[in-house]
Design a protein around this motif. Sequence first.
Motif, mmCIF file in Angstrom:
data_model
loop_
_atom_site.group_PDB
_atom_site.id
_atom_site.type_symbol
_atom_site.label_atom_id
_atom_site.label_comp_id
_atom_site.label_asym_id
_atom_site.label_seq_id
_atom_site.Cartn_x
_atom_site.Cartn_y
_atom_site.Cartn_z
ATOM 1 N N MET A 1 0.827 -1.170 0.000
ATOM 2 C CA MET A 1 0.000 0.000 0.000
ATOM 3 C C MET A 1 0.878 1.242 0.000
ATOM 4 O O MET A 1 1.830 1.305 0.753
ATOM 5 C CB MET A 1 -0.867 -0.044 1.247
ATOM 6 C CG MET A 1 -2.236 0.480 1.045
ATOM 7 S SD MET A 1 -3.196 0.313 2.535
ATOM 8 C CE MET A 1 -4.279 -0.977 2.014
ATOM 9 N N LEU A 2 0.590 2.199 -0.844
ATOM 10 C CA LEU A 2 1.324 3.456 -0.848
ATOM 11 C C LEU A 2 0.698 4.404 0.149
ATOM 12 O O LEU A 2 -0.512 4.424 0.316
ATOM 13 C CB LEU A 2 1.275 4.109 -2.227
ATOM 14 C CG LEU A 2 1.954 3.358 -3.350
ATOM 15 C CD1 LEU A 2 1.778 4.123 -4.638
ATOM 16 C CD2 LEU A 2 3.416 3.164 -3.051
ATOM 17 N N THR A 3 1.520 5.190 0.781
ATOM 18 C CA THR A 3 0.972 6.160 1.718
ATOM 19 C C THR A 3 1.624 7.502 1.477
ATOM 20 O O THR A 3 2.791 7.588 1.151
ATOM 21 C CB THR A 3 1.215 5.737 3.180
ATOM 22 O OG1 THR A 3 2.611 5.660 3.399
ATOM 23 C CG2 THR A 3 0.545 4.431 3.512
ATOM 24 N N ILE B 1 10.586 3.650 -0.134
ATOM 25 C CA ILE B 1 11.462 4.198 0.897
ATOM 26 C C ILE B 1 10.676 5.200 1.731
ATOM 27 O O ILE B 1 10.192 6.200 1.198
ATOM 28 C CB ILE B 1 12.676 4.895 0.252
ATOM 29 C CG1 ILE B 1 13.434 3.907 -0.625
ATOM 30 C CG2 ILE B 1 13.583 5.501 1.325
ATOM 31 C CD1 ILE B 1 14.476 4.560 -1.511
ATOM 32 N N PRO B 2 10.550 4.956 3.033
ATOM 33 C CA PRO B 2 9.844 5.918 3.878
ATOM 34 C C PRO B 2 10.664 7.189 4.057
ATOM 35 O O PRO B 2 11.861 7.138 4.300
ATOM 36 C CB PRO B 2 9.676 5.193 5.208
ATOM 37 C CG PRO B 2 10.414 3.919 5.111
ATOM 38 C CD PRO B 2 10.963 3.773 3.745
ATOM 39 N N LEU B 3 10.010 8.322 3.909
ATOM 40 C CA LEU B 3 10.638 9.622 4.151
ATOM 41 C C LEU B 3 10.004 10.169 5.425
ATOM 42 O O LEU B 3 9.099 10.995 5.382
ATOM 43 C CB LEU B 3 10.409 10.561 2.967
ATOM 44 C CG LEU B 3 10.906 10.060 1.606
ATOM 45 C CD1 LEU B 3 10.462 10.995 0.497
ATOM 46 C CD2 LEU B 3 12.416 9.918 1.624
ATOM 47 N N THR B 4 10.475 9.684 6.539
ATOM 48 C CA THR B 4 9.822 9.980 7.816
ATOM 49 C C THR B 4 9.831 11.451 8.172
ATOM 50 O O THR B 4 8.894 11.937 8.789
ATOM 51 C CB THR B 4 10.467 9.164 8.948
ATOM 52 O OG1 THR B 4 11.870 9.407 8.946
ATOM 53 C CG2 THR B 4 10.200 7.684 8.758
ATOM 54 N N ASP B 5 10.878 12.164 7.766
ATOM 55 C CA ASP B 5 10.909 13.586 8.083
ATOM 56 C C ASP B 5 9.845 14.364 7.324
ATOM 57 O O ASP B 5 9.442 15.441 7.737
ATOM 58 C CB ASP B 5 12.300 14.181 7.814
ATOM 59 C CG ASP B 5 12.735 14.025 6.378
ATOM 60 O OD1 ASP B 5 12.410 12.988 5.764
ATOM 61 O OD2 ASP B 5 13.392 14.942 5.863
ATOM 62 N N LYS C 1 6.103 10.998 4.165
ATOM 63 C CA LYS C 1 5.716 10.488 2.861
ATOM 64 C C LYS C 1 6.605 9.311 2.517
ATOM 65 O O LYS C 1 7.517 8.978 3.265
ATOM 66 C CB LYS C 1 5.867 11.564 1.786
ATOM 67 C CG LYS C 1 4.936 12.746 1.957
ATOM 68 C CD LYS C 1 5.116 13.739 0.862
ATOM 69 C CE LYS C 1 4.172 14.924 1.072
ATOM 70 N NZ LYS C 1 4.307 15.896 0.006
ATOM 71 N N VAL C 2 6.318 8.682 1.387
ATOM 72 C CA VAL C 2 7.179 7.613 0.901
ATOM 73 C C VAL C 2 7.627 7.928 -0.511
ATOM 74 O O VAL C 2 6.947 8.657 -1.243
ATOM 75 C CB VAL C 2 6.479 6.231 0.914
ATOM 76 C CG1 VAL C 2 6.138 5.809 2.316
ATOM 77 C CG2 VAL C 2 5.271 6.212 0.018
ATOM 78 N N MET C 3 8.774 7.387 -0.864
ATOM 79 C CA MET C 3 9.280 7.506 -2.223
ATOM 80 C C MET C 3 9.140 6.131 -2.866
ATOM 81 O O MET C 3 9.617 5.139 -2.333
ATOM 82 C CB MET C 3 10.755 7.918 -2.221
ATOM 83 C CG MET C 3 11.348 8.000 -3.608
ATOM 84 S SD MET C 3 13.144 8.252 -3.646
ATOM 85 C CE MET C 3 13.382 9.551 -2.478
#
Length: 153
Positions: free
Chosen positions: A1-3, A29-33, A36-38
């Motif tokens: 699932m994309l988030t 790849i999670p972009l926690t800062d 979002k995700v890449m």
Amino acid sequence: MLTSDIHRPVRDADAALPHLDEERLLGVIPLTDRRKVMVVVGHVVEAANGTDSTATGPLNDDALVIDRDSWQVWAYGKPVSLSYQEFRLLAHLASAPGRVFTRQELLDQVWAPEAHTTARSVDVHVHRIRRKLGALGERLVTVRRVGYVYRPR
């Protein structure tokens, strides 16, 4: 699932990217800062016989022939005179058609480690190759702010 929010699912990958098949999805790849995700998509390309661009043998796509054994290039059957570095760069790009190489990758993979070069060196060499190949020079395509890709026909 994309988030778009790490904690809140937005939609299925299939719904978000209907043209994306599993073979093209390289990772998420999670972009926690940024919460979002890449989504990383593309394709993995191996050079002929699993070797790198220094492999021997001709690369031939009808109008352009690159013979890595004899270090010669022919465009529409006519020989093209390239410098050592121009030949290496063209052979490297043509060894993986469709793959975009960043300028830094090209510097690392084509130039000698002790060479004092910049990204501008890649641009100058590509320009010279294009000029020498004439109409076939259009096959060396600039990907703005990234690098170059070889696109046959």
